[in-house]
Enzyme design. Structure first.
Site, PDB file in Angstrom:
ATOM      1  N   LYS A   1      12.319 -30.574  18.317  1.00 25.61           N
ATOM      2  CA  LYS A   1      12.789 -30.430  19.789  1.00 25.61           C
ATOM      3  C   LYS A   1      11.558 -30.201  20.669  1.00 25.61           C
ATOM      4  O   LYS A   1      10.356 -29.940  20.241  1.00 25.61           O
ATOM      5  CB  LYS A   1      13.603 -29.409  19.826  1.00 25.61           C
ATOM      6  CG  LYS A   1      15.060 -29.498  18.959  1.00 25.61           C
ATOM      7  CD  LYS A   1      16.023 -28.553  19.382  1.00 25.61           C
ATOM      8  CE  LYS A   1      17.377 -28.854  18.583  1.00 25.61           C
ATOM      9  NZ  LYS A   1      18.518 -28.073  18.770  1.00 25.61           N
TER      10      LYS A   1
ATOM     11  N   TYR B   1      24.636 -35.995  21.032  1.00 29.97           N
ATOM     12  CA  TYR B   1      25.189 -34.625  21.150  1.00 29.97           C
ATOM     13  C   TYR B   1      26.880 -34.843  21.483  1.00 29.97           C
ATOM     14  O   TYR B   1      27.312 -34.093  22.261  1.00 29.97           O
ATOM     15  CB  TYR B   1      24.733 -33.753  21.965  1.00 29.97           C
ATOM     16  CG  TYR B   1      23.570 -32.932  21.250  1.00 29.97           C
ATOM     17  CD1 TYR B   1      23.607 -32.295  20.332  1.00 29.97           C
ATOM     18  CD2 TYR B   1      22.333 -32.897  21.921  1.00 29.97           C
ATOM     19  CE1 TYR B   1      22.476 -31.696  19.517  1.00 29.97           C
ATOM     20  CE2 TYR B   1      20.952 -32.482  21.249  1.00 29.97           C
ATOM     21  CZ  TYR B   1      21.246 -31.778  19.954  1.00 29.97           C
ATOM     22  OH  TYR B   1      20.270 -31.130  19.436  1.00 29.97           O
TER      23      TYR B   1
ATOM     24  N   ARG C   1      18.975 -28.857   6.215  1.00 29.63           N
ATOM     25  CA  ARG C   1      19.737 -27.921   6.841  1.00 29.63           C
ATOM     26  C   ARG C   1      19.299 -26.415   6.435  1.00 29.63           C
ATOM     27  O   ARG C   1      19.124 -25.422   7.417  1.00 29.63           O
ATOM     28  CB  ARG C   1      21.179 -27.825   6.835  1.00 29.63           C
ATOM     29  CG  ARG C   1      21.876 -29.211   7.457  1.00 29.63           C
ATOM     30  CD  ARG C   1      22.111 -29.144   8.846  1.00 29.63           C
ATOM     31  NE  ARG C   1      23.054 -28.176   9.136  1.00 29.63           N
ATOM     32  CZ  ARG C   1      23.552 -27.970  10.521  1.00 29.63           C
ATOM     33  NH1 ARG C   1      22.959 -28.965  11.579  1.00 29.63           N
ATOM     34  NH2 ARG C   1      24.314 -27.094  10.883  1.00 29.63           N
TER      35      ARG C   1
ATOM     36  N   THR D   1      21.319 -21.578  13.392  1.00 29.16           N
ATOM     37  CA  THR D   1      21.137 -22.095  14.713  1.00 29.16           C
ATOM     38  C   THR D   1      20.541 -20.939  15.629  1.00 29.16           C
ATOM     39  O   THR D   1      19.536 -21.275  16.239  1.00 29.16           O
ATOM     40  CB  THR D   1      22.297 -22.313  15.125  1.00 29.16           C
ATOM     41  OG1 THR D   1      23.200 -23.382  14.580  1.00 29.16           O
ATOM     42  CG2 THR D   1      22.285 -23.058  16.839  1.00 29.16           C
TER      43      THR D   1
ATOM     44  N   ARG E   1      13.382 -22.361  11.758  1.00 31.70           N
ATOM     45  CA  ARG E   1      13.859 -21.503  12.850  1.00 31.70           C
ATOM     46  C   ARG E   1      13.455 -20.137  12.933  1.00 31.70           C
ATOM     47  O   ARG E   1      13.156 -19.687  14.120  1.00 31.70           O
ATOM     48  CB  ARG E   1      15.417 -21.598  13.074  1.00 31.70           C
ATOM     49  CG  ARG E   1      15.700 -23.048  13.464  1.00 31.70           C
ATOM     50  CD  ARG E   1      17.236 -23.492  13.521  1.00 31.70           C
ATOM     51  NE  ARG E   1      17.604 -24.472  14.285  1.00 31.70           N
ATOM     52  CZ  ARG E   1      18.925 -25.118  14.187  1.00 31.70           C
ATOM     53  NH1 ARG E   1      19.738 -24.918  13.235  1.00 31.70           N
ATOM     54  NH2 ARG E   1      19.101 -26.308  14.964  1.00 31.70           N
TER      55      ARG E   1
ATOM     56  N   ASN F   1      15.585 -24.066  19.883  1.00 36.50           N
ATOM     57  CA  ASN F   1      15.442 -23.652  18.589  1.00 36.50           C
ATOM     58  C   ASN F   1      14.740 -24.609  17.548  1.00 36.50           C
ATOM     59  O   ASN F   1      15.119 -24.772  16.395  1.00 36.50           O
ATOM     60  CB  ASN F   1      16.909 -23.230  18.024  1.00 36.50           C
ATOM     61  CG  ASN F   1      17.822 -24.517  18.226  1.00 36.50           C
ATOM     62  OD1 ASN F   1      17.349 -25.522  18.491  1.00 36.50           O
ATOM     63  ND2 ASN F   1      18.968 -24.231  17.668  1.00 36.50           N
TER      64      ASN F   1
ATOM     65  N   HIS G   1      16.415 -30.255  15.012  1.00 39.58           N
ATOM     66  CA  HIS G   1      17.913 -30.362  14.770  1.00 39.58           C
ATOM     67  C   HIS G   1      17.768 -31.237  13.262  1.00 39.58           C
ATOM     68  O   HIS G   1      16.944 -31.862  13.079  1.00 39.58           O
ATOM     69  CB  HIS G   1      18.248 -31.547  15.839  1.00 39.58           C
ATOM     70  CG  HIS G   1      19.587 -32.352  15.333  1.00 39.58           C
ATOM     71  ND1 HIS G   1      20.808 -31.942  15.586  1.00 39.58           N
ATOM     72  CD2 HIS G   1      19.704 -33.605  14.712  1.00 39.58           C
ATOM     73  CE1 HIS G   1      21.733 -32.971  15.015  1.00 39.58           C
ATOM     74  NE2 HIS G   1      21.105 -33.557  14.417  1.00 39.58           N
TER      75      HIS G   1
ATOM     76  N   GLU H   1      23.707 -40.645  13.108  1.00 41.60           N
ATOM     77  CA  GLU H   1      22.538 -40.026  14.008  1.00 41.60           C
ATOM     78  C   GLU H   1      21.135 -41.006  13.615  1.00 41.60           C
ATOM     79  O   GLU H   1      20.270 -41.197  14.629  1.00 41.60           O
ATOM     80  CB  GLU H   1      22.537 -38.844  13.838  1.00 41.60           C
ATOM     81  CG  GLU H   1      23.538 -37.696  14.316  1.00 41.60           C
ATOM     82  CD  GLU H   1      23.326 -36.476  13.919  1.00 41.60           C
ATOM     83  OE1 GLU H   1      22.486 -35.981  13.219  1.00 41.60           O
ATOM     84  OE2 GLU H   1      24.198 -35.564  14.351  1.00 41.60           O
TER      85      GLU H   1
HETATM   86  O1  CDP Z   1      21.797 -27.539  15.795  1.00 41.17           O
HETATM   87  P1  CDP Z   1      22.847 -26.715  14.940  1.00 41.17           P
HETATM   88  O2  CDP Z   1      23.713 -27.892  14.171  1.00 41.17           O
HETATM   89  O3  CDP Z   1      22.558 -25.687  14.232  1.00 41.17           O
HETATM   90  O4  CDP Z   1      23.978 -26.148  16.024  1.00 41.17           O
HETATM   91  P2  CDP Z   1      25.256 -26.788  16.835  1.00 41.17           P
HETATM   92  O5  CDP Z   1      26.281 -25.661  16.718  1.00 41.17           O
HETATM   93  O6  CDP Z   1      25.681 -28.109  16.327  1.00 41.17           O
HETATM   94  O7  CDP Z   1      24.654 -26.728  18.291  1.00 41.17           O
HETATM   95  C1  CDP Z   1      23.634 -27.987  18.574  1.00 41.17           C
HETATM   96  C2  CDP Z   1      22.706 -27.260  19.584  1.00 41.17           C
HETATM   97  O8  CDP Z   1      23.140 -26.948  20.759  1.00 41.17           O
HETATM   98  C3  CDP Z   1      21.936 -26.173  18.709  1.00 41.17           C
HETATM   99  O9  CDP Z   1      20.970 -26.378  17.922  1.00 41.17           O
HETATM  100  C4  CDP Z   1      21.326 -25.389  20.093  1.00 41.17           C
HETATM  101  O10 CDP Z   1      20.062 -26.025  20.646  1.00 41.17           O
HETATM  102  C5  CDP Z   1      22.589 -25.765  21.118  1.00 41.17           C
HETATM  103  N1  CDP Z   1      23.415 -24.588  21.146  1.00 41.17           N
HETATM  104  C6  CDP Z   1      23.296 -23.622  22.389  1.00 41.17           C
HETATM  105  O11 CDP Z   1      22.467 -23.648  23.096  1.00 41.17           O
HETATM  106  N2  CDP Z   1      24.041 -22.669  22.330  1.00 41.17           N
HETATM  107  C7  CDP Z   1      25.033 -22.425  21.480  1.00 41.17           C
HETATM  108  N3  CDP Z   1      26.017 -21.470  21.595  1.00 41.17           N
HETATM  109  C8  CDP Z   1      25.219 -23.366  20.550  1.00 41.17           C
HETATM  110  C9  CDP Z   1      24.326 -24.549  20.475  1.00 41.17           C
HETATM  111 MG    MG Z   2      25.016 -29.425  14.770  1.00 38.10          MG
END
Ligand code: CDP
Ligand code: MG
Length: 138
Positions: free
Chosen positions: A9, A49, A85, A91, A102, A112, A115, A126
């Protein structure tokens, strides 16, 4: 052999963590099969997204992801979707295990570092948002 889509990112690129993060993947039996430095625009972010459209954090997420260059990667390896992952960690870096990417490099739950695809179905979708099949080398 499995493939997954990884994004370094904008925070990772601006803080010069590209090499450090790719090193972790390479040291853990992930092979780089495709890679590009690029900038996401709002349209690309909304495709990538799509399942997050309408969530309270969506606008902030798109604004962050389009704020500067990213690195898109296809990583290949056995069980690579699950393993990447795990290497990335949770996250929210505050909840991520010690030694995860992370935990090491992320600033916050939104800013963070990385991805990675979360299932074979999302990986297939993707990978092809960012790469043509001819750009993925074995
Ligand atoms: O990236 P990951 O799959 O771990 O998390 P996600 O729940 O799929 O969310 C995608 C991205 O959205 C996260 O990596 C964060 O950058 C953002 N996000 C956020 O800013 N605030 C949240 N409460 C949840 C996600
Ligand atoms: Mg995700």
């Amino acid at each position: 052999m499995e493939r997954t889509l990884v994004l370094l990112k904008p925070d990772s690129v601006s803080k010069k963590h590209i090499g450090d993060i790719i090193k972790i993947y390479e040291e853990n039996d992930c092979t780089v099969a495709a890679m590009k430095l690029m900038k996401m625009d709002e349209r690309l972010a909304s495709i990538h997204y799509q399942e997050h459209i309408g969530r309270p954090y969506y606008e902030e997420l798109v604004s962050f992801m389009t704020s500067g260059p990213i690195v898109a990667l296809v990583l290949e390896g056995d069980d690579v979707i699950r393993r990447v992952r795990a290497l990335n960690g949770k996250t929210n870096p505050a909840e991520a295990d010690e030694g995860t990417i992370r935990r090491l490099y992320a600033e916050s739950k939104s800013i963070n570092a990385v991805h990675a695809s979360d299932s074979p179905e999302s990986a297939e979708r993707e990978v092809h948002i960012f790469f043509n099949e001819t750009e993925i080398l074995d």
